[in-house]
Design a protein around this motif. Sequence first.
Motif, PDB file in Angstrom:
ATOM      1  N   GLY A  49      -7.064 -16.772   8.112  1.00 28.29           N
ATOM      2  CA  GLY A  49      -7.510 -18.068   8.605  1.00 28.29           C
ATOM      3  C   GLY A  49      -6.377 -19.018   8.935  1.00 28.29           C
ATOM      4  N   GLY A  50      -5.201 -18.760   8.436  1.00 30.82           N
ATOM      5  CA  GLY A  50      -4.061 -19.647   8.655  1.00 30.82           C
ATOM      6  C   GLY A  50      -3.966 -20.680   7.551  1.00 30.82           C
ATOM      7  N   GLY A  51      -3.014 -21.572   7.689  1.00 26.24           N
ATOM      8  CA  GLY A  51      -2.842 -22.615   6.676  1.00 26.24           C
ATOM      9  C   GLY A  51      -2.409 -22.043   5.349  1.00 26.24           C
ATOM     10  N   ASN A  52      -3.158 -22.342   4.319  1.00 26.93           N
ATOM     11  CA  ASN A  52      -2.808 -21.902   2.968  1.00 26.93           C
ATOM     12  C   ASN A  52      -3.356 -20.521   2.614  1.00 26.93           C
ATOM     13  OD1 ASN A  52      -1.370 -24.232   2.381  1.00 26.93           O
ATOM     14  ND2 ASN A  52      -3.231 -25.328   1.795  1.00 26.93           N
ATOM     15  N   CYS A  53      -3.953 -19.853   3.560  1.00 24.92           N
ATOM     16  CA  CYS A  53      -4.513 -18.527   3.302  1.00 24.92           C
ATOM     17  C   CYS A  53      -3.380 -17.518   3.098  1.00 24.92           C
ATOM     18  CB  CYS A  53      -5.400 -18.109   4.471  1.00 24.92           C
ATOM     19  SG  CYS A  53      -6.208 -16.524   4.213  1.00 24.92           S
ATOM     20  N   GLU A  54      -3.476 -16.732   2.055  1.00 25.93           N
ATOM     21  CA  GLU A  54      -2.439 -15.744   1.731  1.00 25.93           C
ATOM     22  C   GLU A  54      -2.909 -14.308   1.940  1.00 25.93           C
ATOM     23  OE1 GLU A  54       0.776 -16.258   0.665  1.00 25.93           O
ATOM     24  OE2 GLU A  54       0.462 -18.372   1.132  1.00 25.93           O
ATOM     25  N   LEU A  55      -4.110 -14.127   2.484  1.00 30.49           N
ATOM     26  CA  LEU A  55      -4.664 -12.780   2.603  1.00 30.49           C
ATOM     27  C   LEU A  55      -3.835 -11.891   3.530  1.00 30.49           C
ATOM     28  CD1 LEU A  55      -8.465 -13.647   2.684  1.00 30.49           C
ATOM     29  CD2 LEU A  55      -7.129 -12.745   0.763  1.00 30.49           C
ATOM     30  N   SER A  56      -3.261 -12.457   4.579  1.00 36.00           N
ATOM     31  CA  SER A  56      -2.433 -11.639   5.468  1.00 36.00           C
ATOM     32  C   SER A  56      -1.192 -11.125   4.729  1.00 36.00           C
ATOM     33  CB  SER A  56      -2.031 -12.424   6.719  1.00 36.00           C
ATOM     34  OG  SER A  56      -1.367 -13.613   6.377  1.00 36.00           O
ATOM     35  N   HIS A  57      -0.648 -11.933   3.842  1.00 35.99           N
ATOM     36  CA  HIS A  57       0.504 -11.507   3.037  1.00 35.99           C
ATOM     37  C   HIS A  57       0.095 -10.364   2.105  1.00 35.99           C
ATOM     38  CE1 HIS A  57       3.020 -15.028   4.154  1.00 35.99           C
ATOM     39  NE2 HIS A  57       1.832 -15.577   4.326  1.00 35.99           N
ATOM     40  N   GLU A  58      -1.082 -10.491   1.523  1.00 35.28           N
ATOM     41  CA  GLU A  58      -1.565  -9.437   0.628  1.00 35.28           C
ATOM     42  C   GLU A  58      -1.811  -8.147   1.390  1.00 35.28           C
ATOM     43  OE1 GLU A  58      -4.671 -10.665  -2.113  1.00 35.28           O
ATOM     44  OE2 GLU A  58      -3.875 -12.713  -2.092  1.00 35.28           O
ATOM     45  N   LEU A  59      -2.295  -8.255   2.629  1.00 33.40           N
ATOM     46  CA  LEU A  59      -2.494  -7.055   3.440  1.00 33.40           C
ATOM     47  C   LEU A  59      -1.154  -6.378   3.725  1.00 33.40           C
ATOM     48  CD1 LEU A  59      -4.238  -5.119   5.042  1.00 33.40           C
ATOM     49  CD2 LEU A  59      -4.095  -6.705   6.974  1.00 33.40           C
ATOM     50  N   CYS A  60      -0.138  -7.167   4.032  1.00 29.50           N
ATOM     51  CA  CYS A  60       1.184  -6.585   4.272  1.00 29.50           C
ATOM     52  C   CYS A  60       1.709  -5.865   3.035  1.00 29.50           C
ATOM     53  CB  CYS A  60       2.156  -7.658   4.725  1.00 29.50           C
ATOM     54  SG  CYS A  60       1.798  -8.274   6.381  1.00 29.50           S
ATOM     55  N   ASP A  61       1.375  -6.387   1.867  1.00 34.32           N
ATOM     56  CA  ASP A  61       1.768  -5.733   0.616  1.00 34.32           C
ATOM     57  C   ASP A  61       1.085  -4.374   0.451  1.00 34.32           C
ATOM     58  OD1 ASP A  61       3.421  -7.851  -0.057  1.00 34.32           O
ATOM     59  OD2 ASP A  61       1.949  -8.799  -1.383  1.00 34.32           O
ATOM     60  N   ILE A  62       0.011  -4.152   1.174  1.00 31.57           N
ATOM     61  CA  ILE A  62      -0.677  -2.855   1.180  1.00 31.57           C
ATOM     62  C   ILE A  62      -0.063  -1.956   2.253  1.00 31.57           C
ATOM     63  CG2 ILE A  62      -2.876  -1.696   1.676  1.00 31.57           C
ATOM     64  CD1 ILE A  62      -4.245  -4.322   0.556  1.00 31.57           C
ATOM     65  N   LEU A  63       0.161  -2.509   3.443  1.00 38.59           N
ATOM     66  CA  LEU A  63       0.601  -1.715   4.594  1.00 38.59           C
ATOM     67  C   LEU A  63       2.030  -1.179   4.467  1.00 38.59           C
ATOM     68  CD1 LEU A  63      -0.847  -3.962   7.440  1.00 38.59           C
ATOM     69  CD2 LEU A  63      -1.757  -1.779   6.623  1.00 38.59           C
ATOM     70  N   ILE A  64       2.932  -2.000   3.993  1.00 41.46           N
ATOM     71  CA  ILE A  64       4.341  -1.589   3.950  1.00 41.46           C
ATOM     72  C   ILE A  64       4.554  -0.374   3.032  1.00 41.46           C
ATOM     73  CG2 ILE A  64       6.666  -2.328   3.279  1.00 41.46           C
ATOM     74  CD1 ILE A  64       5.839  -5.135   4.457  1.00 41.46           C
ATOM     75  N   PRO A  65       4.003  -0.359   1.821  1.00 40.95           N
ATOM     76  CA  PRO A  65       4.177   0.843   0.990  1.00 40.95           C
ATOM     77  C   PRO A  65       3.496   2.090   1.567  1.00 40.95           C
ATOM     78  CG  PRO A  65       3.543  -1.023  -0.377  1.00 40.95           C
ATOM     79  CD  PRO A  65       3.394  -1.448   1.050  1.00 40.95           C
ATOM     80  N   MET A  66       2.535   1.885   2.489  1.00 40.16           N
ATOM     81  CA  MET A  66       1.878   3.022   3.138  1.00 40.16           C
ATOM     82  C   MET A  66       2.757   3.639   4.219  1.00 40.16           C
ATOM     83  SD  MET A  66      -2.039   1.715   3.625  1.00 40.16           S
ATOM     84  CE  MET A  66      -2.593   3.288   4.296  1.00 40.16           C
ATOM     85  N   GLY A  67       3.864   2.964   4.554  1.00 41.46           N
ATOM     86  CA  GLY A  67       4.783   3.509   5.529  1.00 41.46           C
ATOM     87  C   GLY A  67       4.788   2.815   6.881  1.00 41.46           C
ATOM     88  N   PHE A  68       3.986   1.761   7.043  1.00 37.63           N
ATOM     89  CA  PHE A  68       4.026   1.015   8.298  1.00 37.63           C
ATOM     90  C   PHE A  68       5.373   0.311   8.392  1.00 37.63           C
ATOM     91  CE2 PHE A  68      -0.479   1.679   7.772  1.00 37.63           C
ATOM     92  CZ  PHE A  68      -0.909   1.912   9.067  1.00 37.63           C
ATOM     93  N   THR A  69       6.029   0.460   9.533  1.00 39.25           N
ATOM     94  CA  THR A  69       7.404  -0.021   9.657  1.00 39.25           C
ATOM     95  C   THR A  69       7.562  -1.277  10.507  1.00 39.25           C
ATOM     96  OG1 THR A  69       7.757   1.460  11.538  1.00 39.25           O
ATOM     97  CG2 THR A  69       8.357   2.296   9.346  1.00 39.25           C
ATOM     98  N   LYS A  70       6.527  -1.655  11.240  1.00 36.12           N
ATOM     99  CA  LYS A  70       6.598  -2.836  12.118  1.00 36.12           C
ATOM    100  C   LYS A  70       5.453  -3.782  11.773  1.00 36.12           C
ATOM    101  CE  LYS A  70       8.686  -0.080  15.755  1.00 36.12           C
ATOM    102  NZ  LYS A  70       8.464   0.552  17.049  1.00 36.12           N
ATOM    103  N   VAL A  71       5.554  -4.407  10.632  1.00 32.58           N
ATOM    104  CA  VAL A  71       4.490  -5.262  10.110  1.00 32.58           C
ATOM    105  C   VAL A  71       4.936  -6.721  10.194  1.00 32.58           C
ATOM    106  CG1 VAL A  71       3.076  -5.782   8.081  1.00 32.58           C
ATOM    107  CG2 VAL A  71       3.742  -3.426   8.557  1.00 32.58           C
ATOM    108  N   PHE A  72       4.095  -7.532  10.807  1.00 35.52           N
ATOM    109  CA  PHE A  72       4.391  -8.951  10.986  1.00 35.52           C
ATOM    110  C   PHE A  72       3.190  -9.779  10.548  1.00 35.52           C
ATOM    111  CE2 PHE A  72       6.657  -6.462  14.097  1.00 35.52           C
ATOM    112  CZ  PHE A  72       7.958  -6.931  13.990  1.00 35.52           C
ATOM    113  N   ILE A  73       3.436 -11.038  10.240  1.00 38.95           N
ATOM    114  CA  ILE A  73       2.366 -11.965   9.862  1.00 38.95           C
ATOM    115  C   ILE A  73       2.326 -13.088  10.895  1.00 38.95           C
ATOM    116  CG2 ILE A  73       1.531 -13.612   8.146  1.00 38.95           C
ATOM    117  CD1 ILE A  73       2.999 -11.934   6.027  1.00 38.95           C
ATOM    118  N   TYR A  74       1.141 -13.337  11.429  1.00 35.61           N
ATOM    119  CA  TYR A  74       0.945 -14.498  12.302  1.00 35.61           C
ATOM    120  C   TYR A  74       0.564 -15.648  11.389  1.00 35.61           C
ATOM    121  CZ  TYR A  74      -0.934 -17.491  15.985  1.00 35.61           C
ATOM    122  OH  TYR A  74      -1.182 -18.540  16.811  1.00 35.61           O
ATOM    123  N   LEU A  75       1.532 -16.501  11.056  1.00 35.60           N
ATOM    124  CA  LEU A  75       1.349 -17.545  10.057  1.00 35.60           C
ATOM    125  C   LEU A  75       0.279 -18.571  10.442  1.00 35.60           C
ATOM    126  CD1 LEU A  75       5.052 -18.168   9.000  1.00 35.60           C
ATOM    127  CD2 LEU A  75       3.298 -16.877   7.773  1.00 35.60           C
TER     128      LEU A  75
END
Length: 88
Positions: A49-75
Motif C-alpha cells: 500500500g505504500g507509506g508505513n506498510c512493511e509487507l513488501s519488505h517482508e516479501l523480499c525477505d522471502i524471495l531473496i533466500p529463495m534465490g531471486f537475484t533482482k528484487v526491488f521494492i517500490y517504496l
Amino acid sequence: KKEEHEKGAFSNSLNVDVLQFQANPQYRDECMRLLYSLPKDKIVVAYCGGGNCELSHELCDILIPMGFTKVFIYLGGWSEYKEKQGIK
C-alpha cells in the motif's frame, strides 16, 4: 490482500498476501510452488500500500533466500502509483 489486488494492481503482477503466507500453511505451500516455478533472474518489484506498510519488505525477505537475484521494492506502493497514473 486478494480483494485489494483484484481492485487494482500492476499489470502482470502476482499477488502474495504476506500475512496469509505467514498464517496459513496451505496458502504458503501454494505460493512457494508458484514462486519456485519462476525464473530466479527475473526482475521482481515488490510493493504494497505504500507509506508505513512493511509487507513488501517482508516479501523480499522471502524471495531473496529463495534465490531471486533482482528484487526491488517500490517504496511509494500502489497508492503512489495510482495517484501518479490518475487512477481512482
